[in-house]
Every structure is written in C-alpha cells, then in structure tokens.
Design a protein around this motif. Sequence first.
Motif, mmCIF file in Angstrom:
data_model
loop_
_atom_site.group_PDB
_atom_site.id
_atom_site.type_symbol
_atom_site.label_atom_id
_atom_site.label_comp_id
_atom_site.label_asym_id
_atom_site.label_seq_id
_atom_site.Cartn_x
_atom_site.Cartn_y
_atom_site.Cartn_z
ATOM 1 N N ARG A 1 123.716 -77.973 43.578
ATOM 2 C CA ARG A 1 123.846 -77.199 44.822
ATOM 3 C C ARG A 1 125.305 -76.844 45.088
ATOM 4 N NH1 ARG A 1 120.880 -77.672 50.490
ATOM 5 N NH2 ARG A 1 122.306 -76.391 51.701
ATOM 6 N N GLY A 2 126.202 -77.814 44.903
ATOM 7 C CA GLY A 2 127.618 -77.552 45.124
ATOM 8 C C GLY A 2 128.141 -76.441 44.227
ATOM 9 N N GLU A 3 127.729 -76.476 42.951
ATOM 10 C CA GLU A 3 128.158 -75.443 42.004
ATOM 11 C C GLU A 3 127.595 -74.073 42.392
ATOM 12 O OE1 GLU A 3 130.154 -73.870 38.746
ATOM 13 O OE2 GLU A 3 130.292 -75.904 39.588
ATOM 14 N N LEU A 4 126.339 -74.024 42.809
ATOM 15 C CA LEU A 4 125.724 -72.756 43.217
ATOM 16 C C LEU A 4 126.374 -72.208 44.483
ATOM 17 C CD1 LEU A 4 121.965 -73.611 42.571
ATOM 18 C CD2 LEU A 4 123.381 -72.007 41.258
ATOM 19 N N GLU A 5 126.681 -73.076 45.421
ATOM 20 C CA GLU A 5 127.340 -72.630 46.660
ATOM 21 C C GLU A 5 128.723 -72.063 46.367
ATOM 22 O OE1 GLU A 5 127.111 -76.151 49.038
ATOM 23 O OE2 GLU A 5 125.240 -75.513 50.023
#
Length: 324
Positions: free
Chosen positions: A256-260
């Motif tokens: 999620r952090g990478e996608l955000e």
Amino acid sequence: MMDPSPTNSVNGFYSFLTRGIDDLERVFLSTNFMSIQFLQRVLSLLRSFHSQLTLLVQKLHLPVGEKWLDEYMDESSKLWEACHVLKSGISGMENYYSAGLNIAASLDSHRHLSSQLCRQVIRAISGCRREAVGLEEENRAMMETRIQPLSLRLDEKVSIESKLNGFNGFRGVLYAMRNVSSLLLMILLCGLVYCWPESNFLRGGYEGCLLFGSAFMISTARLQQRVAAEINQINGRPGILLYEFRRSKVAMDELRGELERRCSQGVAVADWESEVGIGERVENFRGCFGMLRSGAENIIGQLDDFFDEIVEGRKKLLDFCSHR
C-alpha cells in the motif's frame, strides 16, 4: 506426529509427556514465533498425547462404572469444544486471505499500473485490512464466550499424592494430561484465534507447579515461560499472533505504501513487474497470503482428523467398559 511410544504404564506415560514437551521446546527455539510450522507440531503433540492416553486406559484394569470414565469424558468434552473454537478461528481467515489473493490476481492480470488501477488496488487493500480487523473482533468475542468458561490453565493446587494415585494412577495421569493439554491449547488459541497479553496464561503464574517436582511439569512450566516471554515482547498488543498472519499484514502495508507513493507522483508504470520496488512488494504480498492459505488449510485438516480421533477414543472406552 510424534512417534508412538509404548506407554504400558503410568510412568511410561509421564515419560512420553516429558519427551514430547522437550521436543516441542526445541522446535519452538528453532522456528519463527507462532509460525504454522510450530503450531502444527503443537497440534500433532496434542493428538499424540490423547491417543496414548486412550491406549493407556485400556491397560490399567480400571473398575467398570467408576468415576474415572466420567472424568475422562469431561476432559475430552473440553478438548472437543476448544478444538472447535480453533477451527472456527482459523476458518474465519478464509475471507481475509482470499481478499489478499484476489488483489494479487488482479495485479497479475493488469501489468500496466495506471493511476486509476493504483487507487482501485489501494481501496481493495483497505477492504482486506477491514477483514483482518473484523476477524480479530469476532475471535475476541469467541474467546470470551466459549473459551473462558473452559478455564484452561495449569493447576497450581497440587493434589495430595494418594488422590493422584487413585484408579491405579489414572487420576494422576489425567491431572498431567489436563495441565499439558491446557498449555498446548492456549498456545494454539493465542496463535490462531486471539491472545490477551494480560491473561493469566502470560503472567508466568505457573511457578507453583514446579513444587510438584515431576519432570513433565518442569518441562511444561519452562515451555509456558518461554512462550509468555515471547508474547510479552510483541509490544503488548492483543490479537492473532500467527506469524504468517502478522507477516501478511506487514506485506499489505508495504505494498500500500509503495502504491500510494506512485499515485502521489502521478506516474504510470508500463509493466510493474519490471519495477524493482513494486515488483518485489507484489511478490512478497502474494507469497505471504499464499503461505497463510496453505497453512490454514493444513491446520483445518489436522483438526478434522483430531475430531475423528476424539470420537473414536470415547467410543473405544465406552465399548471397553461395556464388554468387561
């Protein structure tokens, strides 16, 4: 499962318990804390102890129609109920790991990571997280309503020796089995269902059992203290302690952090698999959820086999009494 050992005597059964707990402690020290691998061994050991107890009863020449049979049936009923809670808890993970695997499958079918797909996946991860929160809430309630009444704990009130020798030593055997199985069940419940760091099980309150002096109680208390010490290191946060479950949540947060970060930059990725950062995170995410699914399915299979063994053990002893 532990190799069957001849337990033709009460002392032989105590030795069998001690060896089993000592072997489990070695597995505990060599595997990830509360991993599927460790919990499978815990469950296998519980099954071995139960089957050996059933065999031992048939060799002790116990009187027909006496209280020993009622005591055995009471203990096996507790075991039955606790294992059903275990199965409910781990079966409840299916929605969670299925949601995670669906996210991985969606990414596999859309190699081009547009801003729109990025936001869709982030929303799906939020839904997966809600599944995890809901699962832990349901499991907490289940522990309160179905496990607390069973009073699973090591018994610090040591009975007098003459009482333990009752029924040709069977009462002492049942006392030993009750204590050991309580510990093994609480380990399984903490790993697969829910754990309160402030519970009696974790406060290291079993030192009194050492007064009993038996090797199996010393081994049992030592294993309990090791497990309690590890749990107390997990920042005191209650919840499901299964290693693969915790690892899947970390993998989900990392993805999620990478996608955000990608979404905030507004940069589309032609093929996310070739991107080192996101490709590694997707692969880790998929692997973690796949391991969780296969581990959960394996535990459920073991529990179903154990239910059959409990039923067979009860039937065997009832038949044993009725044909004497």
